[in-house]
Design a protein around this motif. Sequence first.
Motif, short mmCIF file in Angstrom:
data_model
loop_
_atom_site.label_atom_id
_atom_site.label_comp_id
_atom_site.label_asym_id
_atom_site.label_seq_id
_atom_site.Cartn_x
_atom_site.Cartn_y
_atom_site.Cartn_z
N LEU A 67 -4.93 18.44 -22.36
CA LEU A 67 -3.59 18.09 -22.83
C LEU A 67 -2.52 18.93 -22.12
N THR A 68 -2.83 20.20 -21.89
CA THR A 68 -1.91 21.05 -21.14
C THR A 68 -1.71 20.53 -19.74
N LEU A 69 -2.81 20.11 -19.10
CA LEU A 69 -2.72 19.53 -17.76
C LEU A 69 -1.88 18.26 -17.76
N ALA A 70 -2.04 17.44 -18.78
CA ALA A 70 -1.23 16.23 -18.89
C ALA A 70 0.25 16.59 -19.00
N LEU A 72 1.73 19.37 -17.94
CA LEU A 72 2.19 19.91 -16.66
C LEU A 72 2.43 18.79 -15.65
N THR A 73 1.59 17.77 -15.69
CA THR A 73 1.78 16.61 -14.82
C THR A 73 3.07 15.89 -15.19
N MET A 74 3.30 15.73 -16.48
CA MET A 74 4.52 15.06 -16.95
C MET A 74 5.78 15.78 -16.49
N GLN A 75 5.69 17.10 -16.33
CA GLN A 75 6.84 17.88 -15.87
C GLN A 75 7.01 17.80 -14.36
N GLY A 76 6.20 17.00 -13.71
CA GLY A 76 6.31 16.82 -12.28
C GLY A 76 5.40 17.73 -11.48
N ALA A 77 4.47 18.41 -12.16
CA ALA A 77 3.53 19.33 -11.50
C ALA A 77 4.27 20.31 -10.61
N GLN A 78 5.38 20.83 -11.12
CA GLN A 78 6.21 21.75 -10.35
C GLN A 78 5.65 23.17 -10.30
N ALA A 79 4.85 23.53 -11.28
CA ALA A 79 4.31 24.88 -11.36
C ALA A 79 2.91 24.90 -10.76
N ASP A 80 2.84 25.12 -9.46
CA ASP A 80 1.55 25.08 -8.76
C ASP A 80 0.50 25.96 -9.43
N ALA A 82 0.33 27.23 -12.45
CA ALA A 82 -0.05 26.78 -13.79
C ALA A 82 -1.01 25.60 -13.73
N VAL A 83 -0.76 24.66 -12.83
CA VAL A 83 -1.65 23.50 -12.71
C VAL A 83 -3.02 23.95 -12.23
N THR A 103 -7.35 12.54 -16.60
CA THR A 103 -6.20 13.07 -17.34
C THR A 103 -4.94 12.95 -16.51
N ILE A 104 -5.03 13.36 -15.25
CA ILE A 104 -3.87 13.29 -14.36
C ILE A 104 -3.49 11.84 -14.09
N ALA A 105 -4.48 11.01 -13.80
CA ALA A 105 -4.20 9.61 -13.48
C ALA A 105 -3.55 8.88 -14.66
#
Length: 137
Positions: A67-70, A72-80, A82-83, A103-105
Motif C-alpha cells: 500500500l505504501t508503494l501504491a 508513492l506511485t500515486m505521488q509520481g514516484a518522485q522520491a527515488d 523511498a520507492v 501493485t505499481i501497474a
Amino acid sequence: MSDTPNPFEQMMRQMQDMAKSMNPAMDAFSPKAFEAMWQTMPRDLMEMTFGKGLNPEGLDAKTRLLLTLAGLTMQGAQADTAVRLTVRHAREAGATDAEVAETIATMSMFAGVPATNRAMSLAREVMDGETEEGKDT
C-alpha cells in the motif's frame, strides 16, 4: 519541455554543492550509495512493528508496504530512495516481484503512465540489483 529543473533536482543539486563545500571528497555523492547504509529491516521486526503486532486483526507488513508503494506511485514516484527502500522492504516481508509489479501497474489508472513507468523503473533497479537473499550483488 522546459529546461528548468524540477524542484527535486534543484534540491539535490544544492545538497551536492553543500556536501562538496564541507568535504571536497564528496564530489561524487550519490543518494543510491547512501541507501546502502540503511539495512533492510528483518521480516519479524517489520511484522512486529508495522504488521499484526499492534493490531492482530489488521494488515500484515507485506500488505502495508505494498500500500505504501501504491501511495508513492500515486505521488509520481518522485522520491527515488523511498520507492527503492519500500520495494526492498516489501520483498523482505514476503512480496514477490510479480506482486510489486502488479501493485505499481494497478496505479497506472490513477497516477498515470509516466508515474507508473518511473515507479516500475525504480522497482526494477531493486529487483535486478539483488539476489534472492536480498543482498546486493
